[in-house]
Scaffold this motif. Structure first.
Motif, PDB file in Angstrom:
ATOM      1  N   SER B 136     -25.022 -97.933 -17.547  1.00  0.00           N
ATOM      2  CA  SER B 136     -24.460 -97.447 -16.594  1.00  0.00           C
ATOM      3  C   SER B 136     -24.999 -97.178 -15.125  1.00  0.00           C
ATOM      4  O   SER B 136     -24.622 -96.898 -14.345  1.00  0.00           O
ATOM      5  CB  SER B 136     -23.942 -95.773 -17.024  1.00  0.00           C
ATOM      6  N   GLU B 139     -23.572 -99.173 -11.566  1.00  0.00           N
ATOM      7  CA  GLU B 139     -22.833 -98.822 -10.484  1.00  0.00           C
ATOM      8  C   GLU B 139     -23.735 -97.750  -9.761  1.00  0.00           C
ATOM      9  O   GLU B 139     -23.291 -97.399  -8.724  1.00  0.00           O
ATOM     10  CB  GLU B 139     -21.516 -98.221 -11.069  1.00  0.00           C
ATOM     11  N   LYS B 140     -24.201 -96.884 -10.863  1.00  0.00           N
ATOM     12  CA  LYS B 140     -24.956 -95.813 -10.011  1.00  0.00           C
ATOM     13  C   LYS B 140     -26.247 -96.149  -9.282  1.00  0.00           C
ATOM     14  O   LYS B 140     -26.457 -95.532  -8.181  1.00  0.00           O
ATOM     15  CB  LYS B 140     -25.392 -94.799 -11.184  1.00  0.00           C
ATOM     16  N   LEU B 141     -27.094 -97.235  -9.828  1.00  0.00           N
ATOM     17  CA  LEU B 141     -28.409 -97.097  -9.094  1.00  0.00           C
ATOM     18  C   LEU B 141     -28.608 -98.549  -8.379  1.00  0.00           C
ATOM     19  O   LEU B 141     -28.648 -99.048  -7.359  1.00  0.00           O
ATOM     20  CB  LEU B 141     -29.188 -96.949 -10.075  1.00  0.00           C
TER      21      LEU B 141
ATOM     22  N   ARG D 115     -15.578 -99.872  -9.854  1.00  0.00           N
ATOM     23  CA  ARG D 115     -15.687 -99.248  -8.491  1.00  0.00           C
ATOM     24  C   ARG D 115     -14.222 -98.851  -8.347  1.00  0.00           C
ATOM     25  O   ARG D 115     -14.006 -98.096  -7.103  1.00  0.00           O
ATOM     26  CB  ARG D 115     -16.238-100.116  -7.397  1.00  0.00           C
TER      27      ARG D 115
END
Lengths: 210, 993, 91, 416
Positions: B136, B139-141, D115
């Protein structure tokens, strides 16, 4: 009755689209556009094997033969414009008066009135080819598209029927017919394309109802 | 700011009498007309112009042309900001604003240059091997960090204020490139009367002649150039297009080009586009695009101040700029020596010449004459300096190392033909061992290659090729050519070359692809990991994928891979190029077609009248149609639509239906033809009558529907839906011309000829009575349901009247010549005024057709059969028709196919929505329980609740059952009851009234 | 691409719409079998090489044309009206 | 060699000298249990899942060029499972789930980036059709949201909302959709399959299928004959050519689809957007290039290149959707050839020829399907039975009428 008569006035395909005057660059206009109105128009489609006979009939009546290649054959009262295999547009200089002619031709041809179906304009001027080159995917050089040549093609995603007239005093001249419903979009393209040269616009109702 | 410390006092093709002020990163500078942004920056001593992609290394100007990988700037500001613009091809104009990119907070101090410190870990493809844990975090980091760091310039985002055009051109010969080869070609063909178009990407014609001190026929080349241009200009069939890049070659001799009409101005003048995208149709073309110089891979080869030797000559000779005070030349061939000569001639200092080739007395003498130290058999192994080159490390033939200070290192490693267009049609370049470069291999038909672009690098060859190929092209297009003139003579030139693909042993990074920060070590890694095919190499280490498309890097990369794998360069692969040759603005290829002009708008003949009435319009395929006609005080559309529907059902309304497709079908076999294209029968239809018809595609699914009227024994008028008018016409032409040419059937669209208005409601006949001329009997007996006949209106205007109904009311459609459409609606409004006639739009039309259970576009979605829609009985079993056999396939006749019914909410206050799926009450919302879906909904003012049409398994057999209309995407879950699809007047009494 | 319409002359392919293989014969009449029709509607040779195919000159003369074109390089070697072809075959 | 931050740091200290080839370069053996024709995404994925899920490792992947040289390296990298019809939705959702675990499964970062994929709608009818699709997705357990104009405006303020020919009314959003690094997908599958013993054989073009008693028993190749118990075709774009070697005709035409990338830009757009009033879709790669595409050129082609009319159509749609793109430059365009099937949906099935398996007809949706295609094809090859989410992808569906026609365009490949 005057009220009624006025309310039944025809409304040209050009109404609300363009006005007489100059658009784009000021000064001597590079292009002249004459909006045509009041002509009559009908599709003729010959019966299988009947094109030559139909052409003879037309010639006997109007003095013009039906062209067998993409051309316009101008006549005194009518022009014959090729519009597909065994298919023509017969353009009358006036809206009225072709009824009996078309009636008689209907024995030899499928006849469909198209008088109101097209907006037409005549373009001329020193820069006319440069304007048309912004939309016409055809070679309009005189060596490739001579006086009297006609073409069904498209401009800016809009179907057009165009042909070359004899050169005028201000250079080459063309006429273009476009589907009535799309004339607004056509004009948007034309006005943008002609703007750099300046375009003088006039309206010719002389051949039709005034 | 008027000091230009690196500007020469004289010489060059700039106009010192025409100064131009500009700014870079907020600082003001001055250049001259004739400058590029790059030459003006160099004249002002600006060396550091950008930061590199990955390591944020300081970068300067490498080249003087379209191949520039480093000097990319944001040009202009605001909505006109153009990122990644090559300073080397930007024509300077007064007021030009440019800014460096990919740096923060400033170009001189860039925080992300810290990437340079961790760079050992940032090898090619490092990201494929890490950032995987935990999933995960990508996308987040990780990804946001990578994305922010990546990219170069910033696009404006906001609407481009400039406009663009397309244009189409035709010629006998297209000449691509206005250097000596191209000019000779254009002249040779032009003199024969050929229609020639000569395009050059530069703003000034001449190509390398502008950058060199050359002689032609014993005189300065500029004289030949001026004379040639003058003659070309005098030829009426020759069109010269500067600032025009031919970017791609497409099938059948069509070339894409972009003309930068106004990029050399602060903004386009009135009525002018910024750029024009051309499609050039050429019977023949000559590629005379010249060649691109190659850098050398050595440590520090990206320092600002390392420049291609040919570019140095461009700046000195063309722009009157000496790009350094103290020059070292590193060359692998004779060509570099010309740079040393020209620098010296301009008064510059050449400190040293490092020639990779063994010692040679002639070169020694020449170096002495220039006052330069010569390192024969030597190499530059390193370049020093941060934001500006300060010195180089040179290893001589004996291996001894010297340090020299300098602020300009000119690098010359031979040239690559600009053969890009020859590979656009999948052509593969061929390796020329003697020239040590790729030359055009398979060349597309109609194209020939002249001069340097063909690997014929001398001026004499360029002039000779151009003249010969120009004449050949004229002959091939059928023109008579004049006797050949003797090829002009040129001053002597030599072309010795022994290319250096990389210099090993230096310290620090040696760049192969400057812009993507690809080093020689990255190529080695690709070899080690098995990414050896040239496409794997490019993709794995992103070699040649940047905005310069590898113009200066592909061959070096290939050569190093060859060295790593013990193969030759051609064994390793070839360098091919995809279009476009250089990047092309999206706007230029879109031209006029944006905003409302994206696609043509079709307007009905009554459009302006509807506008007067305050109509709200809606896009309906290509048409704009009146959707509803709000009156003052009506604040939501539903109120308006309800009023319109009620007015029709209670009195009379009118609605434009001109948008329906109308096809005139005539001929002895017209009826037979309709039998074959429609599922139902036509031969028995009497003259003067209309009939509903349904046609299938050959695969058995419904294609379209409409009414067709028999106007005469051999004359029919077909109507199609608005959406399918063109498709149906094409289909009918197919059926006629391809399937059954033996039938006498003649078709033409008459959609544009007729304005058509629906008049519906109990007062329709009375309204019409005031418009249709008196001699036509409109009584129910004389003009019954489905009558279709010619009438006249307004005292003799020919018209057609059809008694057909979409609303289920007593209704007619009146067709008049389009010029009378406007007058007709006005007359109808007048005639219907006593009955409260109300214009209605597509919304009310839709409500009434749903109330009557008529299918329309939402049901005719290409996935439904006639049986699905409850129209299976229309299918004749006595005749063959398009789609008959395929409609009988197993899966199309299965009883559990969802079938057409109506739906109403059990709680009448609840709203229905199309697109909801049907699930049995009590069952979970999972796919296995999906029973069908709602196709159309409307609020019925007649019933005072919402109603829907849809397809559900079991169909009419389930009338009375309740199911869920499941609509999670709109949080709607409504219990509905299955009902007949006909909500109003199921007996059809109103219709026949 | 340019397609030389036998009626209108050389035109941009943009003026035409493409249908597919030209030499399929529709099984005609009430006796035709479902299997033969399925074959006609769905199965294609799809050659990499010379392909005879139907194009419709929708922005021009509305003729359906049989274009002989090489699918490997788009080279066109022949264009004829579809109508003439079938009429010729029937005669 | 296992990839991790630790191996990367350790190699960094050693100057990256210790990395080993991502896959071997073996010579073909005379015989395999399974031959997969086609070393593109689907063929490589099939090899990986045969080896990892079914323990079948005596497998060769035969590739006529270099691994990943087909459409897996030519597409616009979009992944999504926003399908309408029950024959498709579960299959693409399986694919999405496989994407979500791909990096861990392969030990390779294919940069799967969820995204969001936003399909814009421009009319009430289109909204209803999208609602139908979104609801079908939700029924199949797939995420879907229907957005209105203002929600779209908040996400993408630069789109043309105010002067558009076809105004944006909203969009169907699948947040789990997104993109992946296309080449890395091929490389990751190849490396993973290689690590289990599968032979990746490049520059090996199949020139014939060897038949015996109506059964396919091997192939002729440019590197000699190779025998196999089972032969699997995963050569989308060229399916008809290879099938013809076994005497089969397919319900497929080969068409060219073009794709485009812009120069690298700082982040502009954070999701995948498809325009609903023309053929256009756009996203931005991690490197900063806008990746976009449109409609197929529309005629049969094996040429891997297209023409200007479609290029211009794509650019017109780009400008109609987002008039701020005018000054952004298109850097490269290219074409890929694809199997356009007669209903727009793929085929994963056995064939009338014993021993010959078919994976074909991916139209321009093959990339997103890569993991599930390999997964289901491996299942079919290993067990002889279609995987439960791929039961609709039968070759006989055209004869029976069980077509899977998402668009309702009928039996005309260039309309799908």
């Amino acid at each position: 009755m005057a009220e009624t008569a006025r309310s039944w006035a025809p409304r040209s395909a050009w109404a609300g689209i363009a006005q007489a005057g100059q658009i784009g660059a000021a000064g001597a206009a590079g292009v002249t556009a004459t909006l045509l109105d009041g002509f009559g128009l009908a599709t003729l489609i010959a019966a299988p094997g009947g094109a030559a006979a139909l052409s003879q009939t037309v010639e006997a009546r109007l003095g013009i033969a039906l062209p067998t290649t993409p051309k316009i054959v101008p006549g005194a009262s009518h022009d014959a414009i090729w519009s597909g295999p065994d298919q023509w547009l017969l353009r009358a200089s006036t809206r009225e008066g072709s009824g009996s002619l078309l009636e008689s031709l209907s024995a030899q041809a499928a006849v469909s009135d198209q008088s109101d179906a097209r907006a037409a304009l005549r373009l001329s001027g020193p820069d006319v080819r440069d304007v048309l080159a912004k939309g016409v995917m055809l070679d309009l050089h005189p060596a490739a598209f001579a006086v009297g040549d006609a073409a069904l093609t498209s401009i800016a995603h809009i179907g057009v029927h165009l042909w070359r007239l004899a050169d005028g005093p201000d250079g080459s001249a063309f006429e273009i017919m476009v589907a009535r419903s799309m004339v607004g979009s056509f004009w948007s393209w034309f006005a943008a394309s002609a703007a750099e040269f300046g375009c003088q616009i006039s309206i010719d109702r002389s051949t039709g109802r005034g | 700011m008027s000091t230009q410390p690196f500007r020469l006092a004289s010489g060059g093709l700039i106009d010192r009498g025409h100064p131009l002020d500009f700014s870079f990163d907020g600082a003001s500078y001055r250049g001259y007309a004739g400058d590029t942004l790059a030459s003006a920056l160099l004249a002002n001593g600006v060396r550091l112009v950008g930061r590199s992609f990955k390591y944020h290394r300081p970068r300067g100007i490498l080249s003087a042309g379209p191949e520039e990988p480093n000097a990319l700037v944001e040009l202009r500001s605001g909505a006109r900001r153009e990122p990644n613009t090559r300073a080397t091809v930007v024509e300077l104009f007064g007021g030009l604003e440019a800014a460096s990119q990919n740096r923060w907070p400033s170009l001189a101090f860039d925080l992300l240059s810290i990437n340079g410190l961790i760079s050992p870990a940032l090898v090619a493809g490092f990201y494929y091997k890490t950032f995987m844990w935990p999933a995960s975090f990508w996308e987040k980091l990780y990804e946001p960090l990578i994305r922010r760091a990546a990219g170069l310039g910033r696009a404006a985002g906001a609407e481009d204020p400039d406009h663009y055009e397309k244009a189409f051109a035709f010629c006998d010969l297209l000449v691509i490139g206005g250097g000596p080869a191209g000019l000779s070609a254009a002249l040779a063909a032009g003199r024969s009367g050929a229609r020639v178009i000569l395009c050059d990407e530069d703003f000034r014609l001449g190509g390398r002649l502008l950058a060199e001190q050359r002689e032609i026929d014993g005189k300065p080349a500029s004289e030949w150039l001026a004379a040639t241009l003058a003659e070309l200009t005098s030829l009426p069939e020759v069109r010269i297009m500067p600032r025009t890049t031919v970017f791609g070659l497409y099938d059948h001799g069509i070339y894409g080009a972009v003309e930068r009409v106004a990029d050399h101005l602060p903004q386009p003048p009135a009525h002018q586009p910024r750029q024009r995208g051309w499609r050039i149709h050429a019977r023949r073309a000559i590629l005379a695009a010249g060649a691109l110089e190659r850098p050398i891979v050595f440590a520090g080869n990206d320092r600002p101040g390392v420049m291609l030797a040919g570019a140095v000559r461009s700046y000195v000779n063309r722009h009157g700029v000496l790009p350094g005070r103290e020059t070292v030349l590193f060359t692998a061939g004779d060509d570099g020596w010309t740079t040393a000569r020209d620098i010296a001639a301009a008064g510059g200092k050449v400190a040293a010449i490092v020639d990779s080739r063994p010692a040679d007395p002639v070169r020694k003498a020449l170096a002495d004459k220039l006052g330069a130290r010569l390192f024969a058999g030597g190499a530059v192994t390193g370049a020093r300096g941060g934001r500006q080159l300060s010195g180089v490390t040179i290893r001589d033939a004996s291996g001894a190392v010297s340090e020299l200070s300098c602020d300009l290192l000119a690098v010359s490693n031979g040239w690559n033909p600009t053969l890009h267009l020859t590979s656009h049609q999948n052509g593969k370049p061929a390796w020329d061992e003697s020239l040590q470069c790729f030359v055009p291999g398979t060349v597309p038909a109609g194209l020939t290659v002249a001069g340097s672009a063909a690997g014929r690098f001398t001026l004499a060859q360029a002039l000779e090729d151009g003249a010969r190929l120009g004449r050949d092209a004229a002959t091939e297009v059928g023109l008579t050519t004049l006797p050949a003139e003797p090829t002009p003579t040129t001053d002597p030139e030599t072309n010795g070359l022994s290319p250096v693909w990389r210099v090993s042993g230096g310290k620090g990074k040696a760049f192969v692809d400057y812009q993507n920060d690809v080093t020689d070590k990255d190529v080695e890694l690709a070899a080690r990991e098995g990414f050896r095919p040239v496409e794997h190499l490019k993709r794995y280490i992103t070699l040649g994928m940047a905005t310069d498309q590898g113009k200066t890097s592909n061959l070096s990369g290939l050569a190093i891979m060859a060295e790593q794998t013990g193969r030759t360069i051609p064994q390793t692969g070839t360098t091919t190029f995809r279009p476009p040759y250089t990047p092309v603005a999206i706007g230029a290829l879109a031209g006029h077609h944006r905003g409302k002009d994206f696609r043509p708008i079709r307007l009905a003949p009554t459009h302006d009248w509807s506008k007067e009435q305050g109509a709200i319009f809606v896009e309906s395929g290509p048409w704009l149609r009146a959707q509803y006609y709000p009156r003052s005080g009506e604040t939501d559309w539903l109120t308006t639509v309800n009023r319109e529907v009620k007015a029709v059902r209670a009195g009379v309304g009118l609605c434009d239906v001109s948008t329906l497709g109308k096809i005139d079908i005539q001929g002895a076999d017209a009826a037979e033809f309709l039998e074959r294209v429609y599922i139902n029968g036509w031969k028995a239809l009497p003259v003067g009558k209309a009939r509903y018809g349904l046609m299938l595609r050959e695969d058995g699914f419904v294609m379209d529907d409409g009414t067709t009227s028999r106007l005469g024994e051999t004359h029919f008028l077909m109507t199609t839906t608005t959406a399918n008018a063109g498709k149906v016409m094409q289909h009918l032409e197919f059926c006629h011309q391809v399937l059954w040419p033996e039938l006498d059937v003649r078709m033409v669209s008459v959609s544009e000829q007729w304005a058509q208005v629906a008049i519906a409601g109990p007062k329709a006949r009375e309204t019409l009575r005031g418009v249709v001329d008196r001699e036509h009997d409109l009584s129910n007996e004389a003009f019954p349901y489905l009558a279709a006949r010619a009438v006249t209106v307004g005292g003799g205007i020919p018209a057609r009247l059809f008694r057909i109904s979409f609303s289920g009311e007593l209704a007619y459609e009146l067709a008049v010549p389009a010029d009378y459409g406007d007058a007709t609606v006005r007359a109808l409004m007048q005639a219907g005024a006593p009955f409260g006639i109300t214009p209605y739009g597509t919304e009310a039309l839709g409500v009434m057709r749903i109330e009557k259970g008529h299918v329309a576009g939402n049901e005719l979605n290409g996935q439904t059969t006639a049986r699905d829609l409850g129209l299976g009985k229309m299918m004749s079993s006595k005749k063959d028709f398009v789609g008959r056999l395929m409609a009988g396939r197993q899966a199309l006749v299965e009883p559990d196919r969802p079938a057409f019914v109506g739906f109403k909410p059990v709680d009448p206050s609840q709203r229905l929505r199309a697109g909801a799926h049907f699930i049995d009450i009590g069952k979970p919302g999972v796919m296995e329980n999906d029973e069908g879906y709602m196709t159309s909904v409307a609020y019925s003012p007649h019933l005072d609740h919402w109603m829907g049409l849809g397809l559900i398994k079991g169909g009419a057999a389930r009338v009375g059952e309740r199911v869920r209309a499941y609509d999670p995407v709109r949080n709607g879950d409504v219990v509905v009851e299955i009902c007949s699809p006909v909500f109003v007047d199921p007996e059809g009494a109103r219709l026949h009234g | 691409m340019r397609i030389t319409c036998p009626h209108c002359g050389a035109r941009d392919a943009q003026e035409f719409s493409y249908l597919g293989a030209a030499d399929l014969q529709r099984p005609e009449g009430m006796a035709a079998s479902e299997a033969a029709m399925a074959d006609y509607v769905y199965q294609r040779d799809n050659p990499a090489g010379v392909h005879r195919e139907l194009w419709y000159h929708g922005a021009g003369c509305h003729a359906w044309l049989v274009v002989t074109r090489d699918t490997r390089n788009h080279a066109i070697t022949a264009v004829e009206p579809a109508k003439a072809r079938k009429a010729g075959a029937a005669a | 060699m296992r990839y991790s931050i630790f191996s990367l740091l350790s190699q960094t200290l050693r100057g990256h000298k210790g990395w080993t080839p991502a896959w071997r370069d073996p010579a073909p053996k005379p015989e395999y249990d399974v031959i997969i024709i086609g070393g593109g995404g689907h063929g490589l994925a099939t090899a990986h899942y045969l080896a990892s899920r079914h323990g079948i490792t005596n497998v060769a992947v035969l590739e006529k060029g270099y691994l990943g040289s087909g459409n897996v390296g030519r597409n616009t990298t979009i992944i999504r499972s926003n399908y309408l019809l029950p024959g498709n939705t579960p299959f693409y959702e399986l694919s999405m789930k496989l994407w979500e675990g791909l990096e861990q499964d392969l030990n390779y970062n294919a940069m799967v980036s969820q995204r969001g994929v936003l399909n814009l709608y421009h009319s009430d009818a289109q909204r209803d059709a999208f609602a139908r699709r979104g609801n079908a997705m939700r029924l199949a357990g797939v995420d879907a949201e229907l957005l209105g104009t203002e929600q779209v405006r908040a996400m993408l303020p630069y789109l043309d909302f105010d002067n558009a020919r076809f105004p944006i009314q909203g969009g169907l959003l699948q947040r789990r959709g997104g993109s992946a690094r296309h080449d890395a997908v091929a490389w990751g599958f190849a490396r993973a399959a290689d690590s289990r013993g599968v032979d990746m054989i490049q520059n090996c073009e199949v020139t014939g299928i060897t038949m015996s008693g109506g059964r396919a028993i091997g192939v002729e190749t440019s590197r000699g004959p190779i025998r196999a118990k089972k032969i699997a075709m995963a050569v989308a774009g060229n399916s008809s050519r290879v099938a013809a070697m076994a005497g089969m005709r397919l319900p497929i035409e080969t068409h060219v689809l073009q794709a485009f990338v812009s120069e690298g830009l700082k982040p502009l757009i954070d999701c995948v957007v498809t325009y609903g009033a023309g053929h256009f879709y756009i996203s931005q790669s991690d490197k900063g290039g806008l990746v976009f595409g449109g409609d197929i050129d529309g005629y049969n082609s094996y040429a891997q290149r297209g023409n200007l009319p479609v290029i211009e159509d794509v650019m017109e749609s780009a400008m109609a959707l987002w008039p701020g793109l005018g000054r952004v430059r298109m850097l490269r365009h290219w074409g890929g050839v694809m199997d356009m099937s007669m209903d727009g949906s793929p085929i994963i099935d056995t064939t009338p020829v014993d021993g010959l398996y078919l994976n074909a007809g991916w139209c321009y949706g093959g990339f997103k399907a890569t993991p599930a295609s390999g997964f289901c094809f491996a299942h079919l090859i290993a067990t002889g039975q279609p995987h439960e989410v791929a039961t609709a992808y039968r070759l006989d569906r055209f004869a029976t009428g069980r077509v899977i026609d998402e668009k309702g365009a009928g039996a005309q490949p260039n309309l799908h």
